[in-house]
Design a protein around this motif. Structure first.
Motif, mmCIF file in Angstrom:
data_model
loop_
_atom_site.group_PDB
_atom_site.id
_atom_site.type_symbol
_atom_site.label_atom_id
_atom_site.label_comp_id
_atom_site.label_asym_id
_atom_site.label_seq_id
_atom_site.Cartn_x
_atom_site.Cartn_y
_atom_site.Cartn_z
ATOM 1 N N GLN A 231 0.968 -0.887 0.284
ATOM 2 C CA GLN A 231 0.082 0.130 0.207
ATOM 3 C C GLN A 231 0.937 1.045 0.318
ATOM 4 O O GLN A 231 0.201 2.280 -0.321
ATOM 5 C CB GLN A 231 -0.619 0.530 1.180
ATOM 6 C CG GLN A 231 -1.544 -1.293 0.255
ATOM 7 C CD GLN A 231 -2.591 -0.906 -0.006
ATOM 8 O OE1 GLN A 231 -3.659 0.236 -0.010
ATOM 9 N NE2 GLN A 231 -2.886 -2.248 -1.129
ATOM 10 N N GLU A 232 2.154 1.360 0.037
ATOM 11 C CA GLU A 232 2.996 2.351 0.611
ATOM 12 C C GLU A 232 2.670 3.242 1.550
ATOM 13 O O GLU A 232 2.318 4.834 0.955
ATOM 14 C CB GLU A 232 3.339 2.364 -0.935
ATOM 15 C CG GLU A 232 3.857 1.592 -1.397
ATOM 16 C CD GLU A 232 4.619 2.394 -3.495
ATOM 17 O OE1 GLU A 232 3.889 3.760 -3.740
ATOM 18 O OE2 GLU A 232 4.812 1.502 -4.368
ATOM 19 N N ASP A 233 1.508 3.620 2.343
ATOM 20 C CA ASP A 233 1.187 3.886 2.953
ATOM 21 C C ASP A 233 2.084 4.700 3.624
ATOM 22 O O ASP A 233 3.144 3.868 5.076
ATOM 23 C CB ASP A 233 0.179 3.626 4.151
ATOM 24 C CG ASP A 233 -0.655 4.282 4.992
ATOM 25 O OD1 ASP A 233 0.324 5.221 5.707
ATOM 26 O OD2 ASP A 233 -1.965 3.989 5.636
ATOM 27 N N SER A 234 2.906 5.822 4.141
ATOM 28 C CA SER A 234 4.327 6.389 5.277
ATOM 29 C C SER A 234 3.381 6.510 6.553
ATOM 30 O O SER A 234 4.172 6.338 7.234
ATOM 31 C CB SER A 234 4.697 7.696 3.847
ATOM 32 O OG SER A 234 3.165 8.477 4.036
ATOM 33 N N ASP A 235 2.451 6.984 5.965
ATOM 34 C CA ASP A 235 1.719 7.173 8.277
ATOM 35 C C ASP A 235 2.528 6.045 8.626
ATOM 36 O O ASP A 235 2.569 5.754 9.896
ATOM 37 C CB ASP A 235 0.513 7.819 7.798
ATOM 38 C CG ASP A 235 0.367 8.983 7.531
ATOM 39 O OD1 ASP A 235 1.751 9.931 7.786
ATOM 40 O OD2 ASP A 235 -0.476 9.217 7.346
ATOM 41 N N ALA A 236 1.657 4.784 7.771
ATOM 42 C CA ALA A 236 1.359 3.693 8.674
ATOM 43 C C ALA A 236 3.025 3.105 8.856
ATOM 44 O O ALA A 236 2.880 1.844 9.984
ATOM 45 C CB ALA A 236 0.432 2.683 7.733
ATOM 46 N N LEU A 237 3.854 3.271 7.786
ATOM 47 C CA LEU A 237 4.897 2.462 8.076
ATOM 48 C C LEU A 237 5.793 3.316 8.887
ATOM 49 O O LEU A 237 6.408 2.920 10.029
ATOM 50 C CB LEU A 237 5.954 3.082 6.386
ATOM 51 C CG LEU A 237 7.720 2.231 6.681
ATOM 52 C CD1 LEU A 237 7.097 1.586 7.115
ATOM 53 C CD2 LEU A 237 7.859 2.890 5.236
ATOM 54 N N ALA A 238 6.146 4.765 9.650
ATOM 55 C CA ALA A 238 6.404 5.476 10.587
ATOM 56 C C ALA A 238 5.491 5.145 11.506
ATOM 57 O O ALA A 238 6.432 5.040 12.603
ATOM 58 C CB ALA A 238 5.750 7.225 10.015
ATOM 59 N N GLN A 239 3.797 4.771 12.024
ATOM 60 C CA GLN A 239 3.724 4.012 13.030
ATOM 61 C C GLN A 239 4.307 2.723 13.359
ATOM 62 O O GLN A 239 4.400 2.849 14.533
ATOM 63 C CB GLN A 239 1.757 4.153 13.450
ATOM 64 C CG GLN A 239 1.931 3.618 13.913
ATOM 65 C CD GLN A 239 -0.058 3.868 13.964
ATOM 66 O OE1 GLN A 239 -0.403 4.201 13.076
ATOM 67 N NE2 GLN A 239 -0.396 3.342 14.931
ATOM 68 N N LEU A 240 4.362 1.909 12.434
ATOM 69 C CA LEU A 240 4.712 0.412 12.624
ATOM 70 C C LEU A 240 5.914 0.737 12.885
ATOM 71 O O LEU A 240 6.609 -0.078 13.552
ATOM 72 C CB LEU A 240 4.409 -0.389 11.175
ATOM 73 C CG LEU A 240 5.914 -1.797 11.225
ATOM 74 C CD1 LEU A 240 5.029 -2.125 12.466
ATOM 75 C CD2 LEU A 240 5.483 -2.607 9.582
ATOM 76 N N THR A 241 7.089 1.468 11.806
ATOM 77 C CA THR A 241 8.806 1.503 12.819
ATOM 78 C C THR A 241 8.779 2.424 14.102
ATOM 79 O O THR A 241 10.062 1.964 14.985
ATOM 80 C CB THR A 241 9.480 2.526 11.437
ATOM 81 O OG1 THR A 241 9.088 2.458 10.503
ATOM 82 C CG2 THR A 241 10.889 3.073 11.747
#
Length: 436
Positions: A106-116
């Motif tokens: 999905q290339e969701d930057s917000d989701a990736l930032a939250q996961l990181t």
């Protein structure tokens, strides 16, 4: 709630405590012990008077030393570790819940930032728990010593580790059974559990399994062909289970330590009727045995081995792969925590509490105390001079690592000789005859 270091080079069992009996000030002097009694012209050592070691400090006795170390060092250390361990599962689960629903396509930057951020929080919680445990590593007595250190090894089995075993149990847990039997982490070997397993699961970014082709077994037959995200989720789910198991083990430690029949009271009542220790000196000897973690495990395994002073994974050359926490790159922090814990046991935790420093004063061995205090300080300074992770320092700042090893060795040389002799204690079996 009980659970199960098998050292690679040395025997894991500590020496048996001294035989004999006596009250809190009776002892048999070591060969270098200085007797201070002008009215005794015989060659038989005399019992030193119970006198204050500091005009403004507490009166010294062996019993009060045991009380001080138990209440001011051991108990706070074990309670802190239990608190950190109990908090870890929820932090790991929060991260893994996000990992389970994350869709990299999905290339969701917000989701990736939250996961990181969530993964970093789990890693930091592990680091805090590990530092707390590395203090306890200098305090392997009682429940942590029992049954060939089974509880200790369930919490942290290093240097006896197997990432292949962890990889296998990731899938066994996922399947929910092993050969038709329901999966139960509490019945699994210590190499598949504890802080070392959690480090591999939380910090290792290589998703292929670590087993050889012959040891992978059927359970890992399709692992390397699975999608990356699926493997991350499987490892994460097992990390939550391992974190829960760690909390159970820490609870077991505190339960066995505390209460009217707990090991804390066994130490504090040493020498009394029906106590496992016939004398206070026997109990003190069990604690002094624990101090020798600084000799074998810290000096030899954590520093000398990666420096190539002993055989390692690279032969006999400098070997970053042979450090302790190589996935988390947390080795130097572990070493600093070990030195700090040794200092706490030596000085009773500070704040004027009775410690081995006072025992040395009481036995007319202030010179040994002074040398050891300076050695501890020098070891701390040397370890703090390593400003990178230990792997990097071994390659780019070898002199700093070599100096840290040398300063720790200064302390352990005193520990194995003057400290033992002046306090009329016995060496652990693993250190007897060791002249390194």
């Amino acid at each position: 709630m009980g659970h199960t270091f098998k050292p690679l080079l040395l025997a894991s069992a500590l020496a048996l405590v001294l035989s004999g009996c006596g009250d809190s000030t009776s002892y048999t002097a070591g060969s270098d012990h200085a007797v201070n009694d002008s009215n005794d012209d015989s060659s038989t050592p005399t019992t030193p008077p119970t006198t204050p070691t500091d005009p403004n400090g507490p009166e010294f006795s062996e019993k009060q030393l045991l009380v001080s170390l138990t209440d001011n060092v051991f108990t706070p250390t074990f309670n802190e570790f239990d608190s950190k361990s109990d908090a870890l599962p929820s932090v790991v689960k929060s991260y893994c819940d996000l990992e389970a629903v994350f869709d990299p396509s999905q290339e969701d930057s917000d989701a990736l930032a939250q996961l990181t951020a969530s993964k970093l929080a789990a890693q930091n919680a592990w680091k805090e728990t590990m530092v707390s445990w590395q203090h306890a590593e200098l305090m392997i007595v009682g429940p942590l010593l029992a049954n060939d250190k089974s509880l200790r090894n369930d919490i942290y089995s290093w240097p006896s580790v197997s990432t292949c075993s962890v990889d296998q149990d990731v899938v066994f847990f996922e399947n929910g059974n092993i050969n038709g039997n329901a999966y139960d982490i509490s019945k699994r070997s210590d190499k598949r559990r504890g802080l070392d397993a959690l480090e591999y699961l939380l910090f290792n970014d290589t998703l292929t399994h670590s087993c050889s082709s012959t040891s992978a077994g059927e359970v890992l037959a399709d692992w390397n062909s699975r999608a990356d995200q699926a493997r991350k989720v499987s490892r994460c789910l097992y990390a939550v289970e391992a974190a829960k198991d760690l909390a159970v083990s820490s609870d077991s430690l505190v339960a066995q330590w505390s209460g009217a029949t707990g090991y804390a009271n066994v130490l504090k009542s040493a020498g009394e009727p029906n106590n496992k220790f016939n004398s206070t000196k026997e109990a003190i000897n069990e604690i002094s045995d624990a101090l020798f973690y600084m000799t074998e495990e810290l000096k030899d395994y954590k520093l000398a081995t990666p420096l190539g002073l002993f055989n390692n994974a690279c032969g006999t050359s400098i070997c970053p792969e042979s450090v302790e926490s190589r996935y988390a790159k947390h080795s130097i922090e572990n070493i600093r925590a070990n030195i700090s814990a040794f200092e706490q046991l030596f000085n009773g935790g500070g704040d004027g509490n009775l410690g081995f420093d006072d025992f040395l004063d009481n036995q007319s061995a202030t010179d040994t105390k002074t040398i050891m205090l300076q050695g501890i300080s020098d070891s701390k300074v040397a370890s703090e001079a390593i400003t990178t992770d230990l792997q990097t320092a071994l390659d780019s700042n070898t002199p700093a690592v070599t100096t840290t090893h040398a300063k720790v060795k200064d302390v352990t040389d005193q520990l194995k000789n003057d400290f033992i002799n002046k306090l009329a204690l016995e060496l652990p079996a693993t250190s007897a005859g060791d002249n390194d």
